[in-house]
Design an enzyme around this catalytic site. Structure first.
Site, short mmCIF file in Angstrom:
data_model
loop_
_atom_site.label_atom_id
_atom_site.label_comp_id
_atom_site.label_asym_id
_atom_site.label_seq_id
_atom_site.Cartn_x
_atom_site.Cartn_y
_atom_site.Cartn_z
N GLY A 219 0.81 -1.21 0.00
CA GLY A 219 0.00 0.00 0.00
C GLY A 219 0.84 1.26 0.00
O GLY A 219 2.01 1.27 -0.40
N LEU A 245 -4.50 -5.84 -4.25
CA LEU A 245 -3.54 -4.75 -4.22
C LEU A 245 -2.14 -5.24 -3.85
O LEU A 245 -1.95 -5.82 -2.77
CB LEU A 245 -4.00 -3.67 -3.23
CG LEU A 245 -3.08 -2.45 -3.10
CD1 LEU A 245 -3.00 -1.69 -4.41
CD2 LEU A 245 -3.56 -1.54 -1.97
N ASP A 246 -1.18 -4.98 -4.75
CA ASP A 246 0.24 -5.29 -4.52
C ASP A 246 0.49 -6.77 -4.22
O ASP A 246 1.50 -7.12 -3.59
CB ASP A 246 0.81 -4.44 -3.37
CG ASP A 246 0.80 -2.96 -3.69
OD1 ASP A 246 0.89 -2.61 -4.88
OD2 ASP A 246 0.69 -2.14 -2.75
N GLU A 247 -0.38 -7.64 -4.69
CA GLU A 247 -0.20 -9.08 -4.43
C GLU A 247 -0.15 -9.90 -5.71
O GLU A 247 -0.29 -11.12 -5.67
CB GLU A 247 -1.32 -9.57 -3.51
CG GLU A 247 -1.26 -8.97 -2.10
CD GLU A 247 -2.27 -9.60 -1.16
OE1 GLU A 247 -2.91 -10.60 -1.55
OE2 GLU A 247 -2.41 -9.09 -0.03
#
Length: 302
Positions: A219, A245-247
């Site tokens: 994040g 998100l961001d994964e």
């Protein structure tokens, strides 16, 4: 002979070489004889293997992955028949596969916000001929990068963005991606969250750079949080974008050591250098068809 003439002859020679070069990526259940099957297929089509990389997740009931780069005279004329002939092999061995051809250059779009360091690194590599793509458009929610981009003759589109108008913004972005026939979207520090609808339009076609060594500090504000935590290593992660998100599947990561003397500004400077090199590596590997996505992981053949 003039330098310009030499450059033109070199370019023609390189293009001719690329016309006869192909890549084959395969994923299938592992068992004895797969390499033999693939090499025999290429031999039967008068192709010479130039590079081969392979990996098995488990020699007993695992999954086998391989990337082969090969040379074949007259490949442009032969490729359609070769792909058709390969269908039976793929069916017999439960293969998922992809044929790719280096002479068919991918068309890339770069999304950027205010910080231009990753954009500049990509443009530098592109100018040097080390990024095998056509950068056809740059899109930003700020005007800051316009002079850098337009100086190189690349179209620049300013589209203000916020969560309140996200649907309209992404509709325009999708329209531009289609108009420019984009194959790859590169998020070079584009500081906006993409909606599931947008991401689903471009599955495994969006590469992001995140300014932390994921899964740490997912994040916003990772450098601030890293400073507060007193970390001794900071890093950056390039990954495919998914709706988590961001994964998304990680392509490349790198780190550098820091210590108690480094404040947030120092961390950002150090991190910016890591971000630049990590993103460029990931983009190059994608363009060279060196990546196979496996669930939420990647197999990367360096």
């Amino acid at each position: 002979m003039s330098t310009e003439t030499q450059a033109k002859r070199k370019s023609v020679k390189q293009n001719k070489q690329l016309e006869n070069r192909g890549r084959l990526l395969v994923k299938c259940p592992d068992k004895p004889g797969i390499v033999s099957v693939l090499s025999t297929f290429l031999h039967n089509h008068n192709s010479n293997i130039m590079e081969s990389s392979q990996y098995s997740s488990d020699p007993e009931n695992g999954t086998f992955y391989i990337r082969i780069e090969y040379h074949c005279d007259g490949l442009i004329a032969k490729s359609e028949q070769m792909e058709k002939d390969f269908e039976e092999i793929a069916t017999n061995h439960s293969m998922k596969y992809e044929f790719a051809y280096p002479n068919e250059r991918k068309r890339s779009a770069i999304f950027v916000s205010k910080e231009p360091h990753c954009l500049i690194e990509l443009l530098w590599e592109w100018q040097n001929g080390d990024l095998d793509t056509d950068i056809v458009v740059v899109i930003s929610n700020h005007e800051d990068a316009r002079p850098i981009v337009e100086a190189l003759g690349i179209p620049f589109h300013y589209i203000p963005a916020s969560k309140d108008i996200r649907k309209e913004v992404e509709a325009e972005q999708i329209r531009l991606m289609e108009a420019y026939k984009v194959d790859l979207l590169i998020l070079a520090r584009y500081m906006q969250i993409l909606t599931p609808d947008f991401v689903n339009h471009f599955e495994s076609q969006i590469i992001n750079i995140h300014h932390s060594f994921l899964p740490a500090f997912i994040g916003a504000g990772p450098y601030e949080r890293a400073f507060e935590r007193g970390v001794k290593l900071i890093g950056a992660t390039s990954h495919y974008v998914t709706n988590n998100l961001d994964e998304g599947p990680i392509i490349e990561q790198d780190v550098e050591r820091v210590d108690h003397r480094d404040d947030v500004i120092d961390l950002k400077k150090i991190g910016g250098k890591i971000e630049r090199r990590v993103l460029v590596r990931a983009v190059k590997w994608h363009l060279e068809n060196r990546i196979i996505v496996e669930g939420n992981k990647t197999i990367v053949f360096h």
